[in-house]
Write an enzyme that holds these catalytic residues in place. Sequence first.
Site, PDB file in Angstrom:
ATOM      1  N   GLY A 113       0.824  -1.213   0.000  1.00 39.15           N
ATOM      2  CA  GLY A 113       0.000   0.000   0.000  1.00 39.15           C
ATOM      3  C   GLY A 113       0.847   1.247   0.000  1.00 39.15           C
ATOM      4  O   GLY A 113       2.060   1.182  -0.201  1.00 39.15           O
ATOM      5  N   ASN A 114       0.212   2.375   0.192  1.00 37.76           N
ATOM      6  CA  ASN A 114       0.956   3.633   0.295  1.00 37.76           C
ATOM      7  C   ASN A 114       0.303   4.528   1.333  1.00 37.76           C
ATOM      8  O   ASN A 114      -0.735   4.181   1.902  1.00 37.76           O
ATOM      9  CB  ASN A 114       1.052   4.312  -1.082  1.00 37.76           C
ATOM     10  CG  ASN A 114      -0.312   4.648  -1.638  1.00 37.76           C
ATOM     11  OD1 ASN A 114      -1.040   5.433  -1.057  1.00 37.76           O
ATOM     12  ND2 ASN A 114      -0.663   4.026  -2.753  1.00 37.76           N
TER      13      ASN A 114
END
Length: 406
Positions: A210-211
Site C-alpha cells: 500500500g501507500n
Amino acid sequence: MDKPKVVLGVSGGIAAYKACELLRRLTESGHDVRVVPTAAALHFVGEATWSALSGHPAATEVWESVHEVPHVRIGQSADLVVVAPATADMLAKAAHGLADDLLTNTLLTARCPVIFAPAMHTEMWEHPATQENVATLRRRGAVVVDPAVGRLTGVDTGKGRFPDPAEIFELCRRVLARGDRALTQDLAGRHVVISAGGTREPLDPVRYLGNRSSGKQGYALARTAVARGARVTLVAGNTELPDPAGVDVVHVGTALQLREAVLKAAADADAVVMAAAVADFRPTVYATGKIKKRDGQEPDPVTLVRNPDILAEISSERARPGQLVVGFAAETDEVLANGRAKLARKGCDLLVVNEVGEHRAFGSAENEAVILATDGTETPVPYGPKEDLAETVWDLVVPRLAENRR
Ligand code: CTP
C-alpha cells in the site's frame, strides 16, 4: 468580527432529529443560528430543543413578534440558509415561490446562498415532480444535496437518507467560505469524477502493498465540487474518511478495481481528476491462502508487474469530446522539472505538482502545489488547507470546460 448568521430551516421529516446535531456543530463553531422550523417539523422535534440549542426563540409563523417583521428580516440578514431536512413538500414550495409560513417567506427574502438537504422515501425523491423542483432550484443557484443511499424510516432502504450531519456541516462551511461566489454555481450541470486515496495490492488474504495516501485531497475536491453545484462521483481507494454529503462514492481496493470504476464513471463525465495514489505495481502472484513461514527456509522473493497507467489512458482516449483531465504528481526531487515532463508524458490538461516527503502532503490537512497547464501557465498555490488547493483546481477547470464546449 460578527459571527456568520445562519438560518437553519427544518421541515417536517423524521430526519429533523439529525438537524439537532447540525445545529450543535454550527453553534459550537461560532455561527449565530436562527432555527425556523415548519409546523410539521415541530411534531418531530419541539420548540424547546431548537431554542435551547440555538440560544434564540424558534418561531414558525409570521404572526409571532410581528413588530420585528420577521418574515423579511430573518432572510435578509442571513449569510447562509440551510434547509435540513428538506421534504418533498418544502422543495415544491421553494421551487414555486409559495410563502405560507415563516420558513417559506424566509426563502423568498434571502439573498444569500441556500442549501437544501432533502430526506424522503426513494419514491418521493425519484418522482418527476420532485426531480423537476430540484432542477429548478439548482438552476436558480441553490445547492441541493443528493440524499444518501441507506436505511430509511421503517424497514425500507434506498436513496433518500439524510446525509451525515457532520458532512452537511462541512458543506455549510465550504459554502460560507466562498462568500458571494457561492451565489453562482459554476459547476452546475457538470458531472465530475474524482479518484482519491491509496490502492492496496494484495499478496495474500491478509497482506498487501500500500501507500501513505490519506485521501484528504481527493475528498476536499469532492466537497468543493458539490459546493459549486457539480454532480460528483468519488472513486475512493482505502481511506478512513466518511462519505461526503451529496457525493456518489464508489469504494475500491486495488488499482485494477479503481481503473474499472473510473472508466465507468468517466463515460459521461465533463472532468476527471486523478488524485488517487495508484500503485504502479502489483504482486505477480496472489496467494489464495496465507503465506506461511517455513522452518530453515528463506521467504520467496516478491515479484511485481506493472499496473495500467489510468491517467495516461483516460487522457489519450477521452470518453467524450472536450472532457478535461487533471492529474496529480507527487515528487520528491526536481519537483517542477519532473512535473513538466510528467504533464507531457501523461497527456492530461492540468497537472497538480506537489512535493511529498516524510512530513509533507501525505496525511496532512494542508498542501502546497504548482498547477501546470498544457497552455504553459503555471499557477502556484501557497501552503494552506487542501480545500484551498481544491478550489484553485476548479477555478482552472471551469473556464477550460466553457472553452471546450464552444
Ligand atoms: N496514476 C494513474 N495510474 C497509475 C499510476 C498513477 O492513473 N498506475 C496517476 C495518479 O493518480 C496521478 C498521476 O498518475 O494523478 C501521477 O502519479 P505519480 O505517482 O506521481 O506518477 P507516476 O506515473 O507513478 O510516475 P513516477 O513513478 O515516474 O513518478
